[in-house]
Structures are given as structure tokens and as C-alpha cells.
Write an enzyme that holds these catalytic residues in place. Structure first.
Site, mmCIF file in Angstrom:
data_model
loop_
_atom_site.group_PDB
_atom_site.id
_atom_site.type_symbol
_atom_site.label_atom_id
_atom_site.label_comp_id
_atom_site.label_asym_id
_atom_site.label_seq_id
_atom_site.Cartn_x
_atom_site.Cartn_y
_atom_site.Cartn_z
ATOM 1 N N ARG A 95 0.823 -1.217 0.000
ATOM 2 C CA ARG A 95 0.000 0.000 0.000
ATOM 3 C C ARG A 95 0.859 1.270 0.000
ATOM 4 O O ARG A 95 0.359 2.362 -0.254
ATOM 5 C CB ARG A 95 -0.997 -0.021 1.168
ATOM 6 C CG ARG A 95 -2.083 0.986 1.020
ATOM 7 C CD ARG A 95 -3.408 0.681 1.754
ATOM 8 N NE ARG A 95 -3.362 -0.234 2.852
ATOM 9 C CZ ARG A 95 -2.892 0.046 4.075
ATOM 10 N NH1 ARG A 95 -2.419 1.254 4.340
ATOM 11 N NH2 ARG A 95 -2.889 -0.869 5.015
ATOM 12 N N TYR A 129 -16.786 15.248 -16.357
ATOM 13 C CA TYR A 129 -17.231 13.859 -16.373
ATOM 14 C C TYR A 129 -18.314 13.693 -15.294
ATOM 15 O O TYR A 129 -18.186 14.252 -14.198
ATOM 16 C CB TYR A 129 -16.027 12.958 -16.105
ATOM 17 C CG TYR A 129 -16.413 11.528 -15.839
ATOM 18 C CD1 TYR A 129 -17.035 10.768 -16.825
ATOM 19 C CD2 TYR A 129 -16.172 10.943 -14.603
ATOM 20 C CE1 TYR A 129 -17.405 9.457 -16.572
ATOM 21 C CE2 TYR A 129 -16.532 9.638 -14.345
ATOM 22 C CZ TYR A 129 -17.155 8.901 -15.334
ATOM 23 O OH TYR A 129 -17.517 7.611 -15.074
ATOM 24 N N ASP A 159 -8.263 18.085 -15.967
ATOM 25 C CA ASP A 159 -8.493 16.687 -16.339
ATOM 26 C C ASP A 159 -8.122 16.579 -17.820
ATOM 27 O O ASP A 159 -8.799 17.120 -18.690
ATOM 28 C CB ASP A 159 -9.954 16.312 -16.086
ATOM 29 C CG ASP A 159 -10.228 14.825 -16.341
ATOM 30 O OD1 ASP A 159 -9.582 14.252 -17.247
ATOM 31 O OD2 ASP A 159 -11.098 14.255 -15.663
ATOM 32 N N LYS A 172 -8.814 5.097 -19.867
ATOM 33 C CA LYS A 172 -9.191 5.498 -21.215
ATOM 34 C C LYS A 172 -7.986 5.365 -22.164
ATOM 35 O O LYS A 172 -7.557 4.273 -22.426
ATOM 36 C CB LYS A 172 -9.775 6.909 -21.180
ATOM 37 C CG LYS A 172 -10.784 7.146 -20.025
ATOM 38 C CD LYS A 172 -12.050 6.323 -20.134
ATOM 39 C CE LYS A 172 -12.913 6.348 -18.875
ATOM 40 N NZ LYS A 172 -13.276 7.675 -18.373
HETATM 41 C C1 LIG Z 1 -13.802 8.189 -17.093
HETATM 42 C C2 LIG Z 1 -13.409 9.532 -16.669
HETATM 43 C C3 LIG Z 1 -13.077 9.803 -15.325
HETATM 44 C C4 LIG Z 1 -13.190 8.755 -14.232
HETATM 45 O O1 LIG Z 1 -12.230 7.765 -14.401
HETATM 46 P P1 LIG Z 1 -12.446 6.219 -13.921
HETATM 47 O O2 LIG Z 1 -11.158 5.599 -14.325
HETATM 48 O O3 LIG Z 1 -13.651 5.710 -14.629
HETATM 49 O O4 LIG Z 1 -12.646 6.255 -12.453
HETATM 50 C C5 LIG Z 1 -12.656 11.078 -15.011
HETATM 51 N N1 LIG Z 1 -12.568 12.048 -15.953
HETATM 52 C C6 LIG Z 1 -12.893 11.817 -17.236
HETATM 53 C C7 LIG Z 1 -12.779 12.925 -18.221
HETATM 54 C C8 LIG Z 1 -13.324 10.563 -17.631
HETATM 55 O O5 LIG Z 1 -13.662 10.354 -18.921
#
Ligand SMILES: *Cc1c(COP(=O)(O)O)cnc(C)c1O
Length: 414
Positions: free
Chosen positions: A76, A130, A195, A220
């Protein structure tokens, strides 16, 4: 934020091109180890016969959050395989450090907790974000208080207890863009989090424009194959140290297998992202000229996402695709399409969703690596489809309208 940074060695990367960093960063020591592929360390614990030494190392971690010299003690705290991914992502984003988490939401949670632990619970944010980021900020789950504003309102929204300003650009799902440099200027001394999930470092490196913190859903494009979940924060070493302490205490660690897959994903990120972006740009041109489409959203920056508003029933398009997969998420090798108002942004209050441009006729497509002509052919047949619902084997009731929906009898095209 405080002092620790003076001890941090400068990690300014040598001037290697992004495509080179993508395949070499995080692997620099492998040849000397006699290895080609990075090793996967699945240890949850690490033996040591020197408990006094371990005590000192634990104290050092607890007080500074700096990476331990030597083995992690316990998984951890750190993991060598995940650390390779962190090193590589930091190089691609041009930051000193990066800290990886179990998902994008775990990463955002850690950022919010790190700021709240300094008494800075107020966040200024620009919609759209998101859907689940919007939810996490607004629902008060972490005791965060949020002021929603547009980019021009940021400086007025900042208060003495503001710990963070959050923007997403291009934003999910409208692909709206914000000028990072202008927004960073409005933030003054409050850290700006961008982000960067949709742009990736291939298109934009937010720290070069004044952002302090860069967040990715690594699920992603970084992973890129739809088979690994993760999140990562790229930032300076001072904030990274704080994030490691939060990660240790709250446990949102990335599994080393996921760390391995994400490092592997980074190697092909520039090639994948450029190829998919070329197809997305072409599809956006064709959609813009198509009379069945009311509006196309495609960022000036480029990228592999295209959103569009249809005149007809968006649910019917989702039900009719054959090659494109009707699914949430993005950034995989194959193309995905979804209806944000039903899925990715369902959790956002309907009024807020509409006000931020996420209308009921909006569809969001993640363009993959298929041939663009095949994608266009599938989109065209789906847009023209008069078949209301494909029979899908599923335990869940279909959301889409049944064959009796009034407008299913009208021709869908033109
Ligand atoms: C999918 C997404 C998230 C969240 O990420 P997870 O890996 O699903 O927890 C945050 N920001 C954006 C722009 C996303 O597309």
C-alpha cells in the site's frame, strides 16, 4: 503547500520527443538488469531482518511522503511496477512526479482529500465535467463544497478556503474547450487541476500552460485497450508526496498488473491517438455535412472523440450500430458510442446537465482504430435505421423505446 520540495532532485527530463519517451520512459534501467520487458512485482509484503531500519523508513514516509529508498515495506506504500508507469507518465506530462490510483475517481478523491487535509475544502469548478466527477464534487461525499462557474467567473468564485480549481478540456461529453493559460491566470495562487483524459499529453501538456495538477482516467487512452482501470495525477513532487500519504492511508492503490498494462499502453499512445484522431476528424467533417445531424462537436485542438446531436431519436442510433460498440467509456482500440444523458452523465441533475450543454439528443463517440470507411458505413446505416431496437440478450430491461414508439414509423433519414 509547504517546504519538502527543496530536497527533491530536479527531474527535468532530457529533451527527447514524446514518441521516444512513450516507449523508453520508465524502462531506462532494464538493459542493465538484463531484461527487455519490465518485471511485474506482485508482492504485497517485503521481508526485512532490520526492524530498526524499517522504523526509520516508515517515519520518513509518514513525515515527508517521499518515495522510500529500497523495498516498499508493504504494497500500500508503493510498488516498483506501478512506479515505472508513474515515472513514464510524469515524463510525458512534463511534471516532476506522478502518483497512480485504482481509478480516475480514486485519483480525484485523493486530490480532494489532500487539499481538504490542509483546511481547503472549497472547490471552484467549470461544467461540464465527467458525470461522476460532477457527482463527487456536488454530492458532498467528501465534505467538499463546490462553486460552479464559467471560466470568466473563476477569480470571483475563489475564496480564502478555496483549495482547487477544476476544469476538463476538451470536456466530457460536449468537447467544450477552455483556455488553460487564461484560466490558470485567474486562479492566482490556487492550484489549477486540468483533467487531461480527453486530450492526453499527445495533444496538450497542461503544466506548460500554468496548470499545477493534471488528472487522467488511465482507464481510457493511457491503457488504450479497454481492459485496465486506473487513474493518475501528474504534479510537482511536493503535492505528489501528499498524494502518496493519502493513498497509503486510504488505500486506493493501482494493482501492479494494471501498472504493467498501463506502462505497456503508454508505449503505443502517440501512434494510437494520432491514428484515431485522424479518423475522428474525418468523421466530424462528414457528420457536419450530413442532413440527419443537427450539430457536431469536435475540438479545435483535435482528438479522437466526436459528439453530435441528431434530429431523430438518439436511442435508435445506439440500438442500430453493428461495428461500433454501444458502450460507455472511451479510448479503446475499438470504437464506442453512448448517450450521455442516459449513461455517462445520468448521475448529474437533469437541469444542470441541460444547462451545461448535455442535451437529450447528444451522442458521444469514441473513435477507435478501425478503417474510417467502415466506421462511416456503420454510422450511416445506424443514422438511417428504422429498426427501433435490436434484440439484445440481456438481463436488464432495454432503455430504448419499443417498436411502438410514435416516431419509429417515420422515416429516420433526411
Ligand atoms: C472516465 C473519466 C473519469 C473517471 O475515471 P475512472 O477511471 O472511470 O474512475 C474522469 N474524468 C474523465 C474525463 C473521464 O472520462
Amino acid at each position: 503547500m509547504d517546504s519538502a520540495s527543496s530536497k527533491t532532485p530536479s527531474t527535468t527530463p532530457p529533451p527527447r520527443a514524446l514518441a521516444t519517451e512513450a516507449v523508453h520512459a520508465g524502462r531506462d534501467d532494464l538493459a542493465a538488469l538484463g531484461l527487455h520487458a519490465p518485471p511485474i512485482d506482485l508482492s504485497t509484503t517485503y521481508p526485512s531482518y532490520d526492524s530498526r531500519g524499517e522504523a526509520q523508513r516508515i517515519d520518513a514516509f509518514a513525515t515527508t511522503g517521499a518515495r522510500l529508498d529500497g523495498p516498499p515495506v508493504y504494497a500500500r506504500l508503493d510498488n516498483p511496477t506501478t512506479a515505472r508507469f508513474e515515472t513514464a507518465l510524469a515524463r510525458l506530462e512534463g511534471t516532476a512526479s506522478a502518483v497512480a490510483f485504482a481509478s480516475g475517481m480514486a485519483a480525484l478523491t485523493a486530490v480532494l482529500l489532500a487539499r481538504a487535509s490542509m483546511g481547503l475544502r472549497h472547490v471552484v469548478a467549470v461544467r461540464p465535467l465527467y458525470g461522476c466527477s460532477d457527482h463527487l464534487l456536488g454530492a458532498g461525499l467528501l465534505g467538499t463544497e463546490v462553486t460552479w462557474t464559467d471560466p470568466a467567473g473563476i477569480s470571483d468564485a475563489i475564496r480564502p478556503d478555496t483549495g482547487l480549481v477544476i476544469v476538463e478540456t476538451p470536456a466530457n461529453p460536449t468537447l467544450a474547450e477552455v483556455d488553460i493559460r487564461a484560466v490558470a491566470h485567474s486562479c492566482g495562487s490556487v492550484p489549477l487541476l486540468v483533467d487531461n483524459t480527453f486530450a492526453t499529453p499527445v495533444l496538450q501538456r497542461p503544466v506548460e500552460h500554468g496548470a499545477r495538477i493534471v488528472l487522467h482516467s488511465a482507464t481510457k487512452y493511457l491503457g488504450g485497450h479497454g481492459d485496465v482501470m486506473g487513474g493518475v495525477v501528474a504534479c510537482d513532487e511536493e503535492f505528489a508526496a501528499r498524494l502518496r500519504q493519502v493513498r497509503f492511508a486510504t488505500g486506493g492503490v493501482l494493482h501492479p498488473m494494471a501498472g504493467y498494462l498501463l506502462l505497456r499502453g503508454l508505449a503505443t499512445l502517440p501512434v494510437r491517438f494520432r491514428a484515431a484522431s485522424a479518423s475522428a476528424a474525418e468523421l466530424s467533417r462528414r457528420l457536419s455535412a450530413d442532413p440527419r445531424i443537427a450539430r457536431v462537436h469536435y475540438p479545435e485542438l483535435g482528438g479522437a472523440m466526436v459528439s453530435f446531436e441528431v434530429y431523430g431519436d438518439p436511442h435508435r442510433v445506439i440500438a442500430a450500430v453493428r461495428l461500433i460498440t454501444p458502450a460507455v467509456s472511451l479510448g479503446s482500440v475499438d470504437s464506442l458510442i453512448q448517450h450521455p444523458a442516459s449513461i455517462s452523465h445520468r448521475i448529474v441533475d437533469e437541469g444542470d446537465r441541460q444547462a451545461s450543454g448535455v442535451g437529450d439528443r447528444l451522442l458521444r463517440m469514441s473513435v477507435g482504430l478501425e478503417d474510417v470507411e467502415d466506421l462511416w458505413a456503420d454510422l450511416c446505416q445506424a443514422l438511417s435505421s428504422e429498426e427501433p431496437v435490436r434484440q439484445v440478450v440481456s438481463a436488464r430491461p432495454a432503455r430504448t423505446g419499443a417498436g411502438t414508439a410514435p416516431d419509429s414509423r417515420r422515416p429516420a433519414g433526411r
